[in-house]
Design an enzyme around this catalytic site. Structure first.
Site, mmCIF file in Angstrom:
data_model
loop_
_atom_site.group_PDB
_atom_site.id
_atom_site.type_symbol
_atom_site.label_atom_id
_atom_site.label_comp_id
_atom_site.label_asym_id
_atom_site.label_seq_id
_atom_site.Cartn_x
_atom_site.Cartn_y
_atom_site.Cartn_z
ATOM 1 N N GLU A 25 -1.817 -9.040 4.732
ATOM 2 C CA GLU A 25 -1.773 -9.425 6.141
ATOM 3 C C GLU A 25 -3.157 -9.558 6.764
ATOM 4 O O GLU A 25 -3.305 -10.087 7.856
ATOM 5 C CB GLU A 25 -0.929 -8.409 6.937
ATOM 6 C CG GLU A 25 -1.517 -7.006 7.097
ATOM 7 C CD GLU A 25 -1.279 -6.072 5.905
ATOM 8 O OE1 GLU A 25 -0.980 -6.583 4.798
ATOM 9 O OE2 GLU A 25 -1.401 -4.841 6.069
ATOM 10 N N SER A 58 2.752 -12.131 38.853
ATOM 11 C CA SER A 58 1.377 -11.669 39.073
ATOM 12 C C SER A 58 0.392 -12.818 38.944
ATOM 13 O O SER A 58 -0.756 -12.695 39.354
ATOM 14 C CB SER A 58 1.034 -10.601 38.041
ATOM 15 O OG SER A 58 0.908 -11.199 36.760
ATOM 16 N N GLY A 59 0.845 -13.903 38.339
ATOM 17 C CA GLY A 59 -0.093 -14.996 38.088
ATOM 18 C C GLY A 59 -0.638 -14.941 36.666
ATOM 19 O O GLY A 59 -1.330 -15.847 36.226
ATOM 20 N N GLY A 60 -0.329 -13.864 35.934
ATOM 21 C CA GLY A 60 -0.727 -13.760 34.527
ATOM 22 C C GLY A 60 0.204 -14.588 33.650
ATOM 23 O O GLY A 60 1.226 -15.100 34.126
ATOM 24 N N VAL A 61 -0.138 -14.694 32.376
ATOM 25 C CA VAL A 61 0.640 -15.543 31.472
ATOM 26 C C VAL A 61 2.095 -15.080 31.344
ATOM 27 O O VAL A 61 3.020 -15.890 31.409
ATOM 28 C CB VAL A 61 0.010 -15.556 30.059
ATOM 29 C CG1 VAL A 61 0.839 -16.396 29.108
ATOM 30 C CG2 VAL A 61 -1.399 -16.077 30.114
ATOM 31 N N ASP A 62 2.295 -13.774 31.175
ATOM 32 C CA ASP A 62 3.638 -13.283 30.869
ATOM 33 C C ASP A 62 4.622 -13.534 32.007
ATOM 34 O O ASP A 62 5.699 -14.086 31.798
ATOM 35 C CB ASP A 62 3.618 -11.782 30.548
ATOM 36 C CG ASP A 62 2.564 -11.450 29.515
ATOM 37 O OD1 ASP A 62 2.137 -12.371 28.801
ATOM 38 O OD2 ASP A 62 2.159 -10.282 29.442
ATOM 39 N N SER A 63 4.241 -13.117 33.213
ATOM 40 C CA SER A 63 5.190 -13.289 34.308
ATOM 41 C C SER A 63 5.298 -14.772 34.694
ATOM 42 O O SER A 63 6.361 -15.222 35.119
ATOM 43 C CB SER A 63 4.820 -12.423 35.510
ATOM 44 O OG SER A 63 3.583 -12.801 36.052
ATOM 45 N N SER A 64 4.237 -15.537 34.500
ATOM 46 C CA SER A 64 4.304 -16.968 34.819
ATOM 47 C C SER A 64 5.253 -17.685 33.868
ATOM 48 O O SER A 64 6.087 -18.497 34.286
ATOM 49 C CB SER A 64 2.918 -17.609 34.713
ATOM 50 O OG SER A 64 2.042 -17.029 35.642
ATOM 51 N N CYS A 92 0.828 -1.206 0.000
ATOM 52 C CA CYS A 92 0.000 0.000 0.000
ATOM 53 C C CYS A 92 0.868 1.264 0.000
ATOM 54 O O CYS A 92 1.570 1.514 -0.966
ATOM 55 C CB CYS A 92 -0.965 -0.054 1.184
ATOM 56 S SG CYS A 92 -2.340 1.093 1.023
#
Ligand code: XMP
Length: 514
Positions: free
Chosen positions: A171, A224-230, A81
């Site tokens: 995309e 924190s228990g979230g995906v990233d930090s876990s 584009c």
């Protein structure tokens, strides 16, 4: 070093999507602002360059232009584009506003000559267009590969110089063969091997962590228990074993069972040294009398840093701090308006713990997208409940108890929220929504329970679906599920006598109420 594609951002809303599509082909890529010095891209591993679309017209004052050195890097270039228009303008092609003022939405692509770029694309197929300007004549050396009704140069190529251009957006999923076109560019044209997998990422990330941290170094991590930090905790644990200390702050604003789940998972199952700091008292006293959500966020943020710092100081000899920072947080994107964006909620403009804490940062996911981190977590054995967890805001239930936050009101909300989420899972709707929770309103309503008049709390049940959390739609939960939730909440949580469902999308609403 993996084969690398450089994506230059000309301000398109789709730039990150291009990057994700490239990575889906197992090719590593990085996004750069369109003003990057091409000299910085001349790496051994560079295999190709993609120029994104953008909102400008090449004739606008201050519109980004093509740095000619990009065409001299010795690797193929694909302009999408605006990217194509910038190439054409530089090489002497014609660019003008389309006859009918642009083309937006679905269009039929007619292939005239496949070339390597369109190899395998059917003679006619659907593509997604979104442009005001378009090419009116080709630069020398170029030929037409495909056209659409109102766009004679929908796909073009100069195979000798290995320069390619698409007026449509490959995309976007509405472009039927978009993935194939990108795959042709990456594989047949750039010669990428497609060997960048999350397994290979984990191996090299572990090596890198060991290099950074050394034989003796110790690392603290905010869990924190979230995906990233876990996922970060598991990766670090693989890399350095018990030289990792994970710190989980119980701020008293968590959902029911959250702390126990973190303890079970990380302490018992993965044998990670976990420090759980019970700081509910401190957080709640900071919040006493506070109604303004931004003040709540600030106080919680400051207290968190304080508590975390105190605990980290107890981890003797720790010099490193690991964080689950993701790629979208570090990309330097081009703002199409040129100015700073308005702060809607303060968290959107901050990330992680402040540098003053004095640690050396270890951020193994700085180059990954969310879905890639989820895959890393999965490969490292993170349980499904965490992998599929909905995002939960840092200030927790404090921004879901509207008005003043007290222990009593938090307890009421916690129970109602647990009921809603339990019913949602039971009905198979948890994984079909992106975020689902209950909000406690600062109003009372009249009800009747067991022949007696009540004057109780009202709550809101909210469930949304979204791809990126920038926009969202309310989830169309079945009425019988909502009915069950309302009946259970009003029966089991004495203080609540009214349940409502929020049917607002974002925009104009936000996902959270505060
Ligand atoms: P909104 O409410 O702005 O939220 O539509 C978009 C996403 O961000 C989350 N959110 C927060 N996350 N600290 C966080 O870490 C916060 O203060 C905060 N406020 C909102 C929200 O839950 C949603 O996922």
């Amino acid at each position: 070093m993996s084969d690398t594609i450089a994506i230059l951002d000309f301000g398109s809303q789709y730039t990150q999507l291009i990057a994700r599509r490239v990575r889906e082909q197992k090719v590593f890529c990085r996004i750069y602002p369109c003003t990057v010095d091409p000299g910085d891209l001349a790496l051994l591993s560079l295999k190709g360059v993609i120029l994104s679309g953008g909102p400008a017209s090449v004739y606008d004052e201050g519109a980004p232009t093509l740095d000619p050195r990009l065409l001299e890097l010795g690797v193929p270039v694909l302009g999408i584009c605006y990217g194509l228009q910038a190439i054409a303008r530089h090489l002497g092609g014609g660019v003008e506003r389309g006859e009918i003022g642009g083309e937006y939405g679905r269009a039929a692509l007619r292939v005239e000559q496949e070339g390597r770029l369109l190899d395998g694309v059917s003679r006619t197929s659907q593509v997604w267009m979104s442009h005001g300007d378009q090419l009116t004549s080709l630069p020398e050396g170029f030929r037409t590969l495909a056209s659409s009704e109102s766009c004679p140069y929908a796909a073009v190529a100069d195979p000798d110089r290995r320069i390619y251009g698409l007026q449509f957006h490959p995309e976007v999923t509405h472009s039927e063969h978009g993935t194939l076109v990108l795959r042709n560019f990456l594989g047949a044209i750039c010669g990428c091997r497609g060997d960048w997998t999350m397994e290979s990422f984990i191996d090299s990330a572990i090596r890198q962590i060991r290099d950074t941290v050394g034989e003796e170094g110790r690392v603290v991590l905010g869990l924190s228990g979230g995906v990233d930090s876990s996922a970060a905790a598991l990766l670090l644990h693989e890399a350095i074993g018990d030289r990792l200390d994970a710190i989980f702050v119980d701020n008293g604003l968590l959902r029911k069972g959250e702390r126990e789940e973190v303890e079970r998972t990380f302490r018992e199952r993965f044998q990670i040294r976990l420090h759980v700091v019970d700081a509910a008292e401190e957080f709640l006293s900071d919040l006493a009398g506070v109604e303004d959500p931004e003040v709540k966020r600030k106080r919680i943020g400051h207290r968190f840093i304080d508590v975390f710092k105190g605990e980290a100081e107890r981890c003797e000899g720790a010099e490193f701090l690991a964080q689950g920072t993701l790629y979208p947080d570090v990309i330097e994107s081009v703002s199409p308006t040129g100015g700073p964006s308005v702060t809607i909620k303060s968290h959107h403009n901050v990330g992680g713990l402040p540098a003053e804490l004095g640690f050396v940062l270890v951020e193994p996911f700085r180059e990954l997208f969310k879905d890639e981190v989820r895959r890393v977590g999965q490969l490292l054995g993170l349980p499904e409940v965490i992998l599929k967890r909905h995002p939960f805001p840092g200030p927790g239930l404090a921004v879901r108890v509207l008005g003043e936050v007290t222990r009593e009101r938090l307890d009421v909300l916690r129970e109602a929220d647990a009921i809603f989420r339990e019913e949602l899972r039971r009905a198979g709707w948890h994984d079909k929504t992106s975020q689902a929770f209950v909000v406690l309103l600062p109003v009372r309503t009249v009800g009747v329970q067991g022949d007696a008049r009540t004057y109780g709390h009202a709550c809101v049940v909210r469930a949304v679906t979204t791809e990126d959390f920038m926009t969202a739609e309310y989830a169309t939960l079945p009425h019988d599920l909502l009915g069950r939730v309302a009946s259970r909440i009003t029966n089991e949580v004495r203080a609540i006598n009214r349940v409502t469902y929020d049917v607002t999308s974002k925009p104009p609403g936000t996902i959270e109420w505060e």
